[in-house]
Design an enzyme around this catalytic site. Structure first.
Site, short mmCIF file in Angstrom:
data_model
loop_
_atom_site.label_atom_id
_atom_site.label_comp_id
_atom_site.label_asym_id
_atom_site.label_seq_id
_atom_site.Cartn_x
_atom_site.Cartn_y
_atom_site.Cartn_z
N GLY A 45 44.71 39.60 25.30
CA GLY A 45 45.39 38.58 26.07
C GLY A 45 44.90 37.20 25.62
N GLN A 50 43.52 28.31 25.44
CA GLN A 50 42.44 28.87 24.61
C GLN A 50 42.60 28.49 23.14
OE1 GLN A 50 42.85 33.02 26.52
NE2 GLN A 50 40.70 32.92 25.93
N CYS A 95 36.51 37.96 27.34
CA CYS A 95 37.42 36.84 27.09
C CYS A 95 37.08 36.25 25.72
CB CYS A 95 37.22 35.77 28.18
SG CYS A 95 38.22 34.30 27.98
N LEU A 96 38.10 35.95 24.92
CA LEU A 96 37.84 35.39 23.59
C LEU A 96 37.16 34.02 23.67
CD1 LEU A 96 41.10 36.40 21.66
CD2 LEU A 96 38.79 37.29 21.30
N HIS A 137 43.83 37.66 34.81
CA HIS A 137 42.83 36.98 33.97
C HIS A 137 43.49 35.81 33.22
CE1 HIS A 137 39.31 37.05 31.06
NE2 HIS A 137 40.21 36.32 30.40
N GLU A 138 44.62 36.08 32.58
CA GLU A 138 45.28 35.04 31.77
C GLU A 138 45.86 33.93 32.65
OE1 GLU A 138 44.62 35.00 28.78
OE2 GLU A 138 43.92 37.07 28.64
N HIS A 141 43.42 31.26 33.52
CA HIS A 141 43.25 30.23 32.47
C HIS A 141 44.21 29.06 32.68
CE1 HIS A 141 40.37 31.89 29.60
NE2 HIS A 141 40.97 33.05 29.62
C1 Y12 Z 1 41.29 43.16 30.84
C2 Y12 Z 1 40.21 42.32 30.77
C3 Y12 Z 1 40.34 41.08 30.18
C4 Y12 Z 1 41.55 40.68 29.68
C5 Y12 Z 1 41.69 39.33 29.06
C6 Y12 Z 1 41.81 39.34 27.58
N1 Y12 Z 1 40.55 39.51 26.96
C7 Y12 Z 1 40.40 39.70 25.63
O1 Y12 Z 1 41.39 39.76 24.93
C8 Y12 Z 1 39.03 39.81 25.11
C9 Y12 Z 1 38.82 39.96 23.81
C10 Y12 Z 1 37.52 40.06 23.17
C11 Y12 Z 1 37.48 40.48 21.85
C12 Y12 Z 1 36.27 40.55 21.18
O2 Y12 Z 1 36.22 40.99 19.87
C13 Y12 Z 1 36.19 40.08 18.84
O3 Y12 Z 1 36.14 38.88 19.05
C14 Y12 Z 1 36.24 40.64 17.49
C15 Y12 Z 1 35.10 40.26 21.84
O4 Y12 Z 1 33.91 40.50 21.17
C16 Y12 Z 1 33.22 39.50 20.56
O5 Y12 Z 1 33.47 38.38 20.79
C17 Y12 Z 1 32.17 39.94 19.65
C18 Y12 Z 1 35.13 39.83 23.15
C19 Y12 Z 1 36.35 39.73 23.83
C20 Y12 Z 1 42.63 41.52 29.76
C21 Y12 Z 1 42.50 42.76 30.35
CO CO Z 2 40.20 34.81 28.88
#
Ligand code: Y12
Ligand code: CO
Length: 175
Positions: A45, A50, A95-96, A137-138, A141
């Protein structure tokens, strides 16, 4: 084009994003870039703020049962409003904009969301599970809120201490 992700504690993440009024090629390029950025960073997401754009636009692309993300599962969400919510559930969120930090957050279990697509067409979705969590969550933001604001006082204090250390290490690595 892959855009740079805005990372906590950047002040831009605290601002309230503005309603989208023009459903034009600039919006479409933004959505395409957000999708490329989200995919490149392994996100499920992403909200426009962001990538530094304060517009009420977000994307969600949840993995299928095989753990893979497919372009046809992408949901583009413009000007969303939660019109009904029920129940409560807890999920370990990430969260990114707060990389490498995950924690449990309580949210509504079921939501009904009204929104527009990239052409301004009105849509509505009733959903639960991971998709309901992702919407909430989104959408936070868009109002300048991050999931870490939902942590208990002590957890937040611990997070801030660890985050300061992490940022310092990252800055030293760059030197
Ligand atoms: C459930 C919970 C949260 C959401 C919101 C969207 N969250 C994300 O998309 C999180 C992504 C994420 C990805 C990662 O991996 C990389 O960056 C490669 C990460 O790990 C690191 O930063 C190392 C952390 C979060 C939607 C539904
Ligand atoms: Co987020």
């Amino acid at each position: 084009m892959i855009r740079k992700i805005v990372v906590y504690p950047d002040k831009r993440l605290k601002q309230r994003s503005c309603e989208v009024v023009e459903f034009d090629s600039t919006l479409h390029t933004l959505l395409d870039d957000m999708n490329e950025t989200m995919t490149a960073k392994n996100g499920i997401g992403l909200a426009a703020i962001q990538v530094g754009v304060p517009l009420r636009a977000l994307l969600i692309n949840l993995p299928d049962e095989d753990g893979e993300q497919y372009p046809e599962n992408l949901i583009e969400v413009i000007n969303p409003v939660i019109v009904d919510r029920r129940g409560s559930t807890t999920y370990t969120e990430g969260c990114l904009s707060v990389p490498e930090y995950y924690d449990d957050v309580e949210r509504s279990e079921w939501v009904k969301v009204e929104f527009q697509d990239r052409y301004g067409e009105k849509k509505s979705i009733e959903t639960d599970g991971l998709l309901a969590i992702a919407f909430q969550h989104e959408m936070d933001h868009l109002d300048g809120h991050l999931f870490i604001e939902k942590l208990s006082f002590l957890k937040r204090k611990k997070f801030e201490k660890e985050w300061k250390k992490k940022l310092k290490e990252m800055r030293e690595k760059k030197k």
